[in-house]
Design a protein around this motif. Structure first.
Motif, mmCIF file in Angstrom:
data_model
loop_
_atom_site.group_PDB
_atom_site.id
_atom_site.type_symbol
_atom_site.label_atom_id
_atom_site.label_comp_id
_atom_site.label_asym_id
_atom_site.label_seq_id
_atom_site.Cartn_x
_atom_site.Cartn_y
_atom_site.Cartn_z
ATOM 1 N N GLY A 76 -13.928 -7.657 5.871
ATOM 2 C CA GLY A 76 -12.792 -6.842 5.472
ATOM 3 C C GLY A 76 -11.843 -6.627 6.636
ATOM 4 N N LEU A 77 -10.833 -5.796 6.407
ATOM 5 C CA LEU A 77 -9.849 -5.505 7.440
ATOM 6 C C LEU A 77 -10.342 -4.357 8.314
ATOM 7 C CD1 LEU A 77 -8.197 -6.790 4.981
ATOM 8 C CD2 LEU A 77 -6.229 -5.625 5.976
ATOM 9 N N TYR A 119 -2.495 2.262 14.789
ATOM 10 C CA TYR A 119 -1.510 2.635 13.803
ATOM 11 C C TYR A 119 -0.516 3.611 14.411
ATOM 12 C CZ TYR A 119 -4.491 6.783 12.971
ATOM 13 O OH TYR A 119 -5.240 7.923 13.111
ATOM 14 N N LEU A 147 -9.098 -1.674 11.316
ATOM 15 C CA LEU A 147 -7.886 -1.096 11.872
ATOM 16 C C LEU A 147 -7.936 -1.075 13.391
ATOM 17 C CD1 LEU A 147 -5.214 0.379 11.166
ATOM 18 C CD2 LEU A 147 -6.530 2.517 11.219
ATOM 19 N N TYR A 190 -4.199 -4.742 11.875
ATOM 20 C CA TYR A 190 -5.569 -4.977 11.458
ATOM 21 C C TYR A 190 -6.056 -6.314 12.006
ATOM 22 C CZ TYR A 190 -4.775 -1.340 7.978
ATOM 23 O OH TYR A 190 -4.476 -0.150 7.359
ATOM 24 N N GLN A 198 -8.991 -9.291 10.981
ATOM 25 C CA GLN A 198 -9.915 -9.744 9.942
ATOM 26 C C GLN A 198 -10.656 -10.968 10.438
ATOM 27 O OE1 GLN A 198 -8.228 -10.921 6.096
ATOM 28 N NE2 GLN A 198 -9.958 -9.914 5.090
ATOM 29 N N TYR A 241 -9.798 -4.130 -2.750
ATOM 30 C CA TYR A 241 -10.142 -3.025 -1.861
ATOM 31 C C TYR A 241 -9.744 -1.691 -2.490
ATOM 32 C CZ TYR A 241 -10.402 -6.571 1.853
ATOM 33 O OH TYR A 241 -10.706 -7.664 2.618
ATOM 34 N N TYR A 293 0.976 -0.526 11.043
ATOM 35 C CA TYR A 293 -0.452 -0.689 11.275
ATOM 36 C C TYR A 293 -0.755 -2.104 11.757
ATOM 37 C CZ TYR A 293 -0.175 2.987 7.708
ATOM 38 O OH TYR A 293 0.167 4.107 6.990
ATOM 39 N N GLY A 295 -12.435 -0.980 3.554
ATOM 40 C CA GLY A 295 -13.852 -1.317 3.602
ATOM 41 C C GLY A 295 -14.035 -2.807 3.393
ATOM 42 N N GLN A 296 -15.197 -3.199 2.876
ATOM 43 C CA GLN A 296 -15.497 -4.617 2.680
ATOM 44 C C GLN A 296 -14.926 -5.162 1.383
ATOM 45 O OE1 GLN A 296 -17.128 -6.677 4.980
ATOM 46 N NE2 GLN A 296 -16.650 -4.884 6.203
ATOM 47 N N ASP A 312 -10.129 1.853 14.651
ATOM 48 C CA ASP A 312 -11.576 1.748 14.820
ATOM 49 C C ASP A 312 -12.003 0.739 15.885
ATOM 50 O OD1 ASP A 312 -11.587 2.044 11.284
ATOM 51 O OD2 ASP A 312 -12.079 3.627 12.724
#
Lengths: 112, 113
Positions: free
Chosen positions: A42-43, A48, A45, A35, A37, B87, A33, B104-105, A59
């Motif tokens: 948050g992370l 993947y 994506l 990511y 940040q 998380y 994967y 998520g956050q 996303d």
């Protein structure tokens, strides 16, 4: 030692240049994967891959590309089409898509 | 994708239990609940996961409600080194989130002396 390695830790590039981030794992994991940040976030994506020679968009795939020619490697290219490439990039792997993931230490990319 | 909802931040006194909640009301039958934490500027670290039953390991305990729509991560004796972003994610075969591993956050847990 088994693990997942990202290199380099810090990377600087000029605007308009493509840059490739390395991610290598020797855990014999099928899934990998990528990511992104941003500070205080948050992370998210990017891409993947569940198996060699196959990958799916996450996303926020626009402006990024990947390849999965070998099981142990999943390089991410940040293209000039990515509008805001400066970020912390994290790579992860897991045995399959449903098991716990192991993360690298990340690459901090700065585009000037 | 199965979504999770967590409070943005929580505080805990050192030595006390930290109870971090997570809602996952759209979880599918084959999806597991996973917990990770991220200490500043590092990659996330796996903590624990579960399907239906409560789980415990050397790091934490995971309590999942009978309807599986929510869960709680318990750090029994929080230390200053437990300060991190936690998380909660849902992942598993047969669910809409299969293989996607979406974060998520998270919850920022601050452990204070």
């Amino acid at each position: 030692d088994g693990g997942i390695t990202q290199s380099p830790k810090y990377l600087f590039r000029k605007e308009g240049q493509n840059v490739t981030l390395s991610c290598e794992q020797n855990l014999n994991h099928d899934a990998m994967y990528w990511y992104r940040q941003d500070p205080g976030q948050g992370l998210r994506l990017i891409y993947y891959s569940q198996i060699v020679n196959d990958f799916q968009k996450g996303d926020i795939a626009e402006g990024y590309s990947v390849s999965r020619e070998k099981k142990e490697s999943f390089p991410l290219t940040v293209t000039s089409a990515q509008k805001n490439p400066t970020a912390f990039y994290l790579c992860a792997s897991s045995i399959t898509g449903t098991t716990e993931a192991f993360f690298g230490q990340g690459t901090r990319l700065t585009v000037v | 994708d199965a979504k999770t909802t967590q409070p943005p931040s929580m505080d805990c006194a050192e030595g006390r239990a930290a109870n971090l909640p997570c809602n996952h009301s759209t979880i599918s039958g084959n999806e597991y609940v996973y917990w990770y934490r991220q200490i500043h500027s590092q990659g996330p670290q796996y903590i624990i996961h579960g399907l239906k039953n409560n789980e415990t390991n050397e790091m934490a305990s995971l309590i999942i409600t009978e309807d599986r729509k929510s869960s709680t991560l318990i750090l029994p004796h929080a230390t200053l080194r437990d300060t991190a972003v936690y998380y909660c994610i849902v992942n598993g075969a047969g669910g809409t989130s299969y293989g996607k591993l979406t974060f998520g956050q998270g919850t920022i847990l601050t452990v204070h002396p």
